[in-house]
Scaffold this active site. Structure first.
Site, PDB file in Angstrom:
ATOM      1  N   GLU A  85      37.452  50.258  32.743  1.00 46.00           N
ATOM      2  CA  GLU A  85      37.093  49.815  34.092  1.00 46.00           C
ATOM      3  C   GLU A  85      37.772  48.482  34.334  1.00 46.00           C
ATOM      4  O   GLU A  85      37.496  47.507  33.632  1.00 46.00           O
ATOM      5  CB  GLU A  85      35.571  49.733  34.220  1.00 46.00           C
ATOM      6  CG  GLU A  85      34.909  51.118  34.266  1.00 46.00           C
ATOM      7  CD  GLU A  85      35.490  52.017  35.341  1.00 46.00           C
ATOM      8  OE1 GLU A  85      35.606  51.577  36.498  1.00 46.00           O
ATOM      9  OE2 GLU A  85      35.870  53.162  35.038  1.00 46.00           O
ATOM     10  N   CYS A 144      34.641  42.232  40.291  1.00 40.40           N
ATOM     11  CA  CYS A 144      35.725  43.188  40.516  1.00 40.40           C
ATOM     12  C   CYS A 144      35.571  43.829  41.887  1.00 40.40           C
ATOM     13  O   CYS A 144      36.524  44.323  42.466  1.00 40.40           O
ATOM     14  CB  CYS A 144      35.713  44.247  39.420  1.00 40.40           C
ATOM     15  SG  CYS A 144      34.127  45.065  39.284  1.00 40.40           S
TER      16      CYS A 144
HETATM   17  N1  LIG Z   1      35.850  47.791  37.169  1.00 44.95           N
HETATM   18  C1  LIG Z   1      34.782  47.195  36.678  1.00 44.95           C
HETATM   19  O1  LIG Z   1      33.720  47.789  36.533  1.00 44.95           O
HETATM   20  C2  LIG Z   1      34.859  45.743  36.291  1.00 44.95           C
HETATM   21  C3  LIG Z   1      33.681  45.059  36.057  1.00 44.95           C
HETATM   22  C4  LIG Z   1      33.749  43.705  35.696  1.00 44.95           C
HETATM   23  C5  LIG Z   1      34.973  43.073  35.587  1.00 44.95           C
HETATM   24  N2  LIG Z   1      36.098  43.773  35.847  1.00 44.95           N
HETATM   25  C6  LIG Z   1      37.401  43.104  35.763  1.00 44.95           C
HETATM   26  O2  LIG Z   1      37.419  42.234  34.640  1.00 44.95           O
HETATM   27  C7  LIG Z   1      38.279  41.130  34.867  1.00 44.95           C
HETATM   28  C8  LIG Z   1      37.554  39.851  34.541  1.00 44.95           C
HETATM   29  O3  LIG Z   1      37.063  39.875  33.246  1.00 44.95           O
HETATM   30  P1  LIG Z   1      37.802  39.171  32.016  1.00 44.95           P
HETATM   31  O4  LIG Z   1      38.534  37.975  32.505  1.00 44.95           O
HETATM   32  O5  LIG Z   1      36.796  39.021  30.951  1.00 44.95           O
HETATM   33  O6  LIG Z   1      38.865  40.270  31.631  1.00 44.95           O
HETATM   34  P2  LIG Z   1      39.858  40.275  30.383  1.00 44.95           P
HETATM   35  O7  LIG Z   1      40.666  41.508  30.508  1.00 44.95           O
HETATM   36  O8  LIG Z   1      40.566  38.999  30.230  1.00 44.95           O
HETATM   37  O9  LIG Z   1      38.876  40.378  29.127  1.00 44.95           O
HETATM   38  C9  LIG Z   1      37.967  41.454  28.995  1.00 44.95           C
HETATM   39  C10 LIG Z   1      37.654  41.623  27.515  1.00 44.95           C
HETATM   40  O10 LIG Z   1      38.830  42.057  26.844  1.00 44.95           O
HETATM   41  C11 LIG Z   1      39.030  41.262  25.690  1.00 44.95           C
HETATM   42  N3  LIG Z   1      40.441  41.277  25.304  1.00 44.95           N
HETATM   43  C12 LIG Z   1      41.419  40.434  25.664  1.00 44.95           C
HETATM   44  N4  LIG Z   1      42.585  40.802  25.077  1.00 44.95           N
HETATM   45  C13 LIG Z   1      42.334  41.907  24.345  1.00 44.95           C
HETATM   46  C14 LIG Z   1      43.117  42.769  23.524  1.00 44.95           C
HETATM   47  N5  LIG Z   1      44.411  42.559  23.330  1.00 44.95           N
HETATM   48  N6  LIG Z   1      42.516  43.811  22.917  1.00 44.95           N
HETATM   49  C15 LIG Z   1      41.213  44.055  23.111  1.00 44.95           C
HETATM   50  N7  LIG Z   1      40.400  43.273  23.870  1.00 44.95           N
HETATM   51  C16 LIG Z   1      40.963  42.218  24.486  1.00 44.95           C
HETATM   52  C17 LIG Z   1      38.471  39.915  26.100  1.00 44.95           C
HETATM   53  O11 LIG Z   1      38.225  39.110  24.969  1.00 44.95           O
HETATM   54  C18 LIG Z   1      37.218  40.338  26.827  1.00 44.95           C
HETATM   55  O12 LIG Z   1      36.194  40.630  25.906  1.00 44.95           O
HETATM   56  C19 LIG Z   1      38.676  41.228  36.327  1.00 44.95           C
HETATM   57  O13 LIG Z   1      39.950  41.776  36.411  1.00 44.95           O
HETATM   58  C20 LIG Z   1      37.634  42.169  36.911  1.00 44.95           C
HETATM   59  O14 LIG Z   1      38.051  42.830  38.066  1.00 44.95           O
HETATM   60  C21 LIG Z   1      36.075  45.085  36.174  1.00 44.95           C
HETATM   61  N1  LIG Z   2      28.930  46.463  39.853  1.00 47.26           N
HETATM   62  C1  LIG Z   2      29.199  45.209  40.505  1.00 47.26           C
HETATM   63  C2  LIG Z   2      30.558  44.670  40.187  1.00 47.26           C
HETATM   64  C3  LIG Z   2      30.947  44.662  38.738  1.00 47.26           C
HETATM   65  C4  LIG Z   2      32.255  43.986  38.550  1.00 47.26           C
HETATM   66  O1  LIG Z   2      32.474  42.832  38.542  1.00 47.26           O
HETATM   67  C5  LIG Z   2      29.071  45.363  42.009  1.00 47.26           C
HETATM   68  O2  LIG Z   2      28.847  46.461  42.490  1.00 47.26           O
HETATM   69  O3  LIG Z   2      29.193  44.367  42.706  1.00 47.26           O
END
Ligand SMILES: NC(=O)c1ccc[n+]([C@@H]2O[C@H](COP(=O)([O-])OP(=O)(O)OC[C@H]3O[C@@H](n4cnc5c(N)ncnc54)[C@H](O)[C@@H]3O)[C@@H](O)[C@H]2O)c1
Ligand SMILES: N[C@@H](CCC=O)C(=O)O
Length: 513
Positions: free
Chosen positions: A285, A319
């Site tokens: 995600e 996100c």
């Molecule tokens: N679609 C969704 O449901 C959803 C929900 C929440 C956040 N997000 C997205 O997450 C991002 C923000 O979160 P973030 O800054 O923590 O994201 P990130 O991708 O920087 O980190 C996410 C996780 O991945 C780990 N990570 C980093 N490099 C890695 C590697 N090489 N291998 C394995 N794991 C690794 C990090 O330590 C962390 O635990 C935004 O882009 C946001 O849109 C998406």
């Molecule tokens: N599930 C949350 C977003 C999660 C991601 O950052 C929402 O619906 O706002």
């Protein structure tokens, strides 16, 4: 079994609730700076090397220190998880579900404490922290019930003299990699979905918010989870993350985070490593570039309110956040001016004092967001905000950039901060085209009173979560299953009716008699 109902949000205009939250903040302040171990099998492991978690609103304040896993710890944890899988997969689904129900009860009793910890560790204003904790409880309650629905498989047809079954069995060892922005809900939800379905896991939380994860692990142990089922290995993404993603014993990876890290994991997981006898499954995600479309026939006050709330709630660090407002030209100026007016009324400050907006998560986020504000000055007109201050914490003013070209960087790239770009469309069809013109497809909203335009959007607005006449954030577990299309990930709908199946494999048995 009581039917599932989402955990209610706390009303902080009520004085008693306000007082309870202030007491919870004091409680959390009483245990700041403590050390937390790794959990590897039955052992709690303390390392010299630590991940230090700081308060983003007050960067000198240490929230806690978590032991930091290296590759050796990750390997040991993998062995423990593999061994524990042999017994956990045989534990009855009812018992696995009970662990989740009990954990939900423990968290509910300490709800404000968990939320207060989120206020301190992630900089969440009270209502945002409260929603994060409520969602964590919801995931526990919802997935436990879902498992009970799936425990006997689903019916398939049988012919005379034949007995056919279709059952779900667990996959194996899963790697759970979670983000910092929903450091409780997403971390806990992805972990327990894997556990309740009979898998064992290695949990690697985000390095900026490991304390809430450590507290959650304590709760799971208190709820009776056997050792080895949940192994806690905070560590560097590049070191521990890559190692575990590549590991031949990894059966699946459940990742929530950015597009780039998601793609890296997806790519690495597709490689076959020595000793690996399966294709790894990836649940990913990822990011979003989410749009609110405003039609000319619409409640314009609702439109402005929805844009402002979705763009600036938790400083736009969702996100699902609205980072693009696409408005039909007839009503563009009206909605823009009202949104600017509302934005100028928002307060920004230390979230312990419950401002509308707190800080962004760290220096890197602050720098990235401020660099987009600079880009905004080139690509449009800044009508609100545009300033930041990282002297004490990482504070960025809610920023509106008007008259941005639909293809401009501000309209295409995920900023993950309190910056929203406004673009004008000549009509509703063009507004929808603009809404669909990114590589993402996570959330969107349409503000309209025109039924046929609403139906057009229902069909053509290509996002995993589409909302009408409200903002584009705030999905509720079990009510609005959450996940996106295209570069927003694998559309694995968290909190949805088919989410648990992603953590299992279906087995057909056919008996002739
Ligand atoms: N679609 C969704 O449901 C959803 C929900 C929440 C956040 N997000 C997205 O997450 C991002 C923000 O979160 P973030 O800054 O923590 O994201 P990130 O991708 O920087 O980190 C996410 C996780 O991945 C780990 N990570 C980093 N490099 C890695 C590697 N090489 N291998 C394995 N794991 C690794 C990090 O330590 C962390 O635990 C935004 O882009 C946001 O849109 C998406
Ligand atoms: N599930 C949350 C977003 C999660 C991601 O950052 C929402 O619906 O706002």
């Amino acid at each position: 079994m009581i039917p599932y109902k989402h955990e209610p949000f706390t009303d902080f205009t009520n004085e008693e609730n306000k007082k309870a939250y202030q007491e919870a903040l004091q409680k959390v302040e009483g245990y700041l700076g403590q050390d937390y171990p790794l959990y590897i099998g039955a052992e709690k492991v303390t390392t010299d090397d630590k991940i230090v978690s700081y308060n983003p609103a007050d960067k000198e304040e240490v929230i806690g220190r978590v032991s930091k896993a290296n590759r050796d710890h990750a390997e040991k944890a993998m062995q423990e998880a593999s061994a524990a899988f042999e017994s956990w997969k045989k534990v009855k689904p009812e018992i696995r579900a009970d662990v989740l129900f009990k954990a939900a009860a423990i968290i509910r009793r300490r709800k404000h404490e968990f939320s207060a910890l989120l206020t301190k560790e992630a900089g969440k204003p009270w209502n945002e922290a409260d929603a994060d904790t409520a969602e964590a409880i919801d995931f526990l309650e919802f997935y436990a019930r879902q498992m009970l629905k799936l425990k006997d498989g689903v019916p398939v047809e049988s012919r005379p003299g034949e007995y056919n079954r279709y059952d779900y069995i667990p996959l194996g060892v899963g790697i759970i990699i979670s983000p910092w922005n929903f450091p409780f809900a997403i971390m806990a939800g992805t972990a327990v979905a894997a556990i309740v379905t009979g898998n064992t896991i290695l949990l690697k939380p985000a390095s900026t918010t490991p304390i809430v994860a450590a507290k959650f692990v304590e709760v799971m142990m208190e709820a009776g989870l056997p050792s080895g089922v949940l192994n806690f290995v905070p560590g560097s993404g590049a070191e521990v993350g890559d190692y575990l993603v590549d590991h031949p014993k990894t059966r699946f990876i459940s990742f929530t985070g950015s597009r780039d890290v998601g793609l890296r994991i997806f790519n690495r997981a597709s490689q076959l490593n020595d000793g690996q006898i399966w294709l790894k499954r990836v649940i990913a995600e990822m990011g979003g570039k989410d749009t609110i479309v405003v039609d000319k026939e619409a409640d314009l006050e609702l439109a402005a309110q929805s844009i402002v709330k979705s763009a600036f709630g938790f400083s736009g660090q969702k996100c699902s956040a609205c980072s693009r407002a696409v408005i039909v030209e007839d009503v563009y100026d009206q909605v823009l001016n009202r949104a600017v007016e509302l934005t100028k009324q928002l307060t920004v400050g230390n979230p312990t004092e419950n401002h509308f907006m707190g800080p962004v998560i760290d220096q890197a986020a602050f720098d990235k967001i401020m660099s987009y504000v600079e880009i905004g000055k080139e690509e449009g007109r800044i009508l609100a905000g545009g300033e930041g201050d990282s002297s004490k914490g990482y504070f960025v003013q809610p920023t509106i950039v008007a008259d941005v070209d639909p293809k401009a960087r501000l309209m295409q790239e995920e900023i993950f901060g309190p910056v929203v770009a406004f673009a004008k469309a000549k009509d509703f069809d063009e507004a929808l085209e603009i809404a669909n013109n990114t590589e993402y497809g996570l959330t969107g909203a349409v503000i309209t009173t025109n039924r046929s335009n609403m139906e057009k959007a229902r069909e053509d607005f290509h996002v995993g979560n589409l909302y009408f006449n409200r903002g584009c954030t705030g999905a509720i577990v079990g009510y609005q299953p959450f996940g996106g299309f295209n570069m927003s990930g694998t559309d694995s709908k968290a909190g949805g009716p088919d989410y648990l199946q992603l953590h299992m494999q279906a087995k057909t048995t056919s008996e002739t008699f």
